[in-house]
Design an enzyme around this catalytic site. Structure first.
Site, PDB file in Angstrom:
ATOM      1  N   ALA A  65      -0.341   3.568  -0.098  1.00 45.06           N
ATOM      2  CA  ALA A  65      -0.918   2.252   0.149  1.00 45.06           C
ATOM      3  C   ALA A  65      -0.806   1.962   1.641  1.00 45.06           C
ATOM      4  O   ALA A  65       0.083   2.491   2.324  1.00 45.06           O
ATOM      5  CB  ALA A  65      -0.165   1.207  -0.656  1.00 45.06           C
ATOM      6  N   GLY A 109       1.167   5.604  -3.195  1.00 43.81           N
ATOM      7  CA  GLY A 109      -0.010   5.264  -3.987  1.00 43.81           C
ATOM      8  C   GLY A 109      -1.009   6.415  -4.074  1.00 43.81           C
ATOM      9  O   GLY A 109      -1.794   6.484  -5.021  1.00 43.81           O
ATOM     10  N   GLU A 112       0.219   8.536  -6.823  1.00 46.32           N
ATOM     11  CA  GLU A 112       0.012   7.763  -8.064  1.00 46.32           C
ATOM     12  C   GLU A 112      -1.459   7.772  -8.468  1.00 46.32           C
ATOM     13  O   GLU A 112      -1.794   7.879  -9.652  1.00 46.32           O
ATOM     14  CB  GLU A 112       0.518   6.334  -7.852  1.00 46.32           C
ATOM     15  CG  GLU A 112       2.032   6.296  -7.656  1.00 46.32           C
ATOM     16  CD  GLU A 112       2.550   4.934  -7.220  1.00 46.32           C
ATOM     17  OE1 GLU A 112       2.084   4.435  -6.173  1.00 46.32           O
ATOM     18  OE2 GLU A 112       3.411   4.362  -7.898  1.00 46.32           O
ATOM     19  N   GLU A 132       8.239   5.608  -0.969  1.00 45.09           N
ATOM     20  CA  GLU A 132       8.344   4.149  -0.807  1.00 45.09           C
ATOM     21  C   GLU A 132       9.776   3.706  -0.516  1.00 45.09           C
ATOM     22  O   GLU A 132      10.012   2.686   0.121  1.00 45.09           O
ATOM     23  CB  GLU A 132       7.848   3.436  -2.078  1.00 45.09           C
ATOM     24  CG  GLU A 132       6.349   3.561  -2.326  1.00 45.09           C
ATOM     25  CD  GLU A 132       5.960   4.734  -3.208  1.00 45.09           C
ATOM     26  OE1 GLU A 132       6.731   5.722  -3.277  1.00 45.09           O
ATOM     27  OE2 GLU A 132       4.891   4.679  -3.826  1.00 45.09           O
TER      28      GLU A 132
HETATM   29  C1  HXC Z   1      -1.179   2.917   6.870  1.00 43.50           C
HETATM   30  C2  HXC Z   1      -1.015   5.091   7.610  1.00 43.50           C
HETATM   31  C3  HXC Z   1      -0.361   5.466   6.426  1.00 43.50           C
HETATM   32  C4  HXC Z   1      -0.149   4.462   5.443  1.00 43.50           C
HETATM   33  C5  HXC Z   1      -0.534   7.194   7.677  1.00 43.50           C
HETATM   34  N1  HXC Z   1      -1.095   6.190   8.357  1.00 43.50           N
HETATM   35  N2  HXC Z   1      -0.071   6.792   6.506  1.00 43.50           N
HETATM   36  N3  HXC Z   1      -1.426   3.831   7.824  1.00 43.50           N
HETATM   37  N4  HXC Z   1      -0.576   3.215   5.723  1.00 43.50           N
HETATM   38  N5  HXC Z   1       0.417   4.728   4.262  1.00 43.50           N
HETATM   39  C6  HXC Z   1      -1.711   6.232   9.682  1.00 43.50           C
HETATM   40  C7  HXC Z   1      -0.661   6.293  10.791  1.00 43.50           C
HETATM   41  O1  HXC Z   1      -0.169   5.026  11.075  1.00 43.50           O
HETATM   42  C8  HXC Z   1      -1.491   6.874  11.907  1.00 43.50           C
HETATM   43  O2  HXC Z   1      -2.279   5.854  12.488  1.00 43.50           O
HETATM   44  C9  HXC Z   1      -2.441   7.828  11.210  1.00 43.50           C
HETATM   45  O3  HXC Z   1      -2.477   7.405   9.841  1.00 43.50           O
HETATM   46  C10 HXC Z   1      -1.960   9.270  11.231  1.00 43.50           C
HETATM   47  O4  HXC Z   1      -0.643   9.307  10.738  1.00 43.50           O
HETATM   48  P1  HXC Z   1       0.575   9.987  11.528  1.00 43.50           P
HETATM   49  O5  HXC Z   1       1.823   9.393  10.999  1.00 43.50           O
HETATM   50  O6  HXC Z   1       0.342   9.937  12.997  1.00 43.50           O
HETATM   51  O7  HXC Z   1       0.411  11.509  11.052  1.00 43.50           O
HETATM   52  P2  HXC Z   1       1.552  12.599  10.846  1.00 43.50           P
HETATM   53  O8  HXC Z   1       2.525  12.558  11.976  1.00 43.50           O
HETATM   54  O9  HXC Z   1       0.825  13.866  10.579  1.00 43.50           O
HETATM   55  O10 HXC Z   1       2.362  12.147   9.535  1.00 43.50           O
HETATM   56  C11 HXC Z   1       1.707  12.105   8.294  1.00 43.50           C
HETATM   57  C12 HXC Z   1       2.571  11.354   7.253  1.00 43.50           C
HETATM   58  C13 HXC Z   1       2.957   9.961   7.797  1.00 43.50           C
HETATM   59  C14 HXC Z   1       3.843  12.152   6.930  1.00 43.50           C
HETATM   60  C15 HXC Z   1       1.728  11.242   5.994  1.00 43.50           C
HETATM   61  O11 HXC Z   1       1.777   9.296   8.271  1.00 43.50           O
HETATM   62  C16 HXC Z   1       3.620   9.075   6.802  1.00 43.50           C
HETATM   63  O12 HXC Z   1       4.813   9.198   6.507  1.00 43.50           O
HETATM   64  N6  HXC Z   1       2.850   8.102   6.293  1.00 43.50           N
HETATM   65  C17 HXC Z   1       3.382   7.089   5.374  1.00 43.50           C
HETATM   66  C18 HXC Z   1       3.598   7.648   3.974  1.00 43.50           C
HETATM   67  C19 HXC Z   1       4.179   6.610   3.039  1.00 43.50           C
HETATM   68  O13 HXC Z   1       5.247   6.051   3.294  1.00 43.50           O
HETATM   69  N7  HXC Z   1       3.460   6.338   1.974  1.00 43.50           N
HETATM   70  C20 HXC Z   1       3.874   5.322   0.947  1.00 43.50           C
HETATM   71  C21 HXC Z   1       3.280   3.976   1.280  1.00 43.50           C
HETATM   72  S1  HXC Z   1       3.822   2.746   0.181  1.00 43.50           S
HETATM   73  P3  HXC Z   1      -2.213   5.492  14.062  1.00 43.50           P
HETATM   74  O14 HXC Z   1      -3.121   4.318  14.174  1.00 43.50           O
HETATM   75  O15 HXC Z   1      -0.794   5.240  14.372  1.00 43.50           O
HETATM   76  O16 HXC Z   1      -2.763   6.744  14.701  1.00 43.50           O
HETATM   77  C22 HXC Z   1       2.892   2.936  -1.205  1.00 43.50           C
HETATM   78  C23 HXC Z   1       3.158   1.920  -2.335  1.00 43.50           C
HETATM   79  C24 HXC Z   1       2.181   2.043  -3.474  1.00 43.50           C
HETATM   80  O17 HXC Z   1       2.103   3.789  -1.319  1.00 43.50           O
HETATM   81  C25 HXC Z   1       2.348   0.913  -4.457  1.00 43.50           C
HETATM   82  C26 HXC Z   1       1.106   0.059  -4.587  1.00 43.50           C
HETATM   83  C27 HXC Z   1       1.190  -1.113  -5.527  1.00 43.50           C
END
Ligand code: HXC
Length: 258
Positions: A65, A109, A112, A132
């Protein structure tokens, strides 16, 4: 209305839906999930579509998400809007078969969403996770429920509590994905599987989906009864006559969904 965050193509009875927010690794926001729900509902209603493939990019199926979108939200915001619940219910409600073709990250997400599909074909670079916990929250659309049913308590707890990623090999061993293919062959494999499904009787494919999904909702005894009755009901179809005649006549069946 045109889509902005997904790309939808229909080819040979297969609807391919590609998540398309490349700058955010296909992070799921309200717009994307609303568009995805609409595309799924339209695919369900479109007689030309017999199978659906959901995919992302080579680098990410979806990295979760959208954290930027969620960061400012309060309890009241997420509770009253029931964040993403209606949209993801629309995805899970589709009765035609849906294959997730996962390359790169399927996190939070994203993982999921892949699990809402009927099965997952993974590229060898796929990485699954429920990170998360690192954000001070937890999975909210199936990461503690569908994942636990898919891979069991030990690994589901491990993934959700540590936030570690699982590679494609481990995901296949654990039963999360049905096949792994080299990344460059992911779409060929997924579309090939979808074409195979599209050739079957759609009454039978929808019955299979409903029956397998039933196993998650009920006891073995009730599930077996459900399966048996649906099996019996398929003998009321022309496709059953055609399928069995074609076998005996040593020819390919021509199913007509009747
Ligand atoms: C918003 C995101 C994002 C996310 C990546 N980006 N994941 N933006 N939400 N979930 C964006 C980064 O900010 C970045 O933008 C660009 O995508 C590239 O990501 P990087 O981090 O620079 O790439 P990399 O170093 O290759 O790392 C990849 C990654 C990392 C390991 C996937 O991005 C990461 O850890 N992302 C978050 C994963 C996460 O925590 N997901 C769970 C979310 S909570 P900029 O603008 O900075 O270049 C969830 C809850 C669901 O999903 C429940 C719903 C009800």
């Amino acid at each position: 209305m045109a889509y902005e965050t997904i790309i939808v193509e229909i080819e040979d009875h297969v609807c391919l839906i590609r998540l398309n927010r490349p700058d955010a690794l296909n992070a799921l926001n309200d717009q994307l999930l609303k568009e995805l729900a609409r595309a799924m509902t339209e695919a369900q209603a479109n007689d030309k579509v017999r199978c659906i493939v959901l995919t992302g990019s080579d680098k990410a199926f979806a990295a979760g998400a959208d954290i930027k979108m969620m960061s400012e939200k309060s309890f009241t915001d997420v509770f009253t809007s029931d964040l993403f619940t209606d949209e993801t219910a629309a995805v899970a409600r589709v009765r035609k078969p849906v294959i997730a073709a996962v390359g790169g990250y399927a996190l939070g997400g994203g993982c999921e969403l892949a699990m809402m599909c009927d099965f997952i074909i993974a590229a060898d670079n796929a990485k699954f996770g429920q990170p998360e916990i690192n954000l001070g929250v937890m999975a909210g659309i199936g990461g503690t429920q569908r994942l636990t049913r898919a891979i069991g308590k030990a690994k589901a707890m491990d993934m959700n509590l540590t936030g570690r990623f699982m590679d494609a090999e481990e995901a296949e061993r654990a039963g999360l994905v049905s096949r792994i293919v080299p990344a460059k062959e992911l779409m060929k494999e997924a579309m090939g599987a979808a074409q195979k499904i599209a050739e079957k009787s759609m009454i039978a494919t929808m019955a299979v989906k409903e029956s397998v999904n039933r196993s998650f909702e009920t006891t073995l005894r009730e599930g077996l009864l459900f399966e048996r009755r649906v099996f019996h009901s398929l003998f009321a179809t022309e496709d059953q006559k055609e399928g069995m005649s074609a076998f005996m006549e040593k020819r390919e069946p021509q199913f007509r969904d009747r």
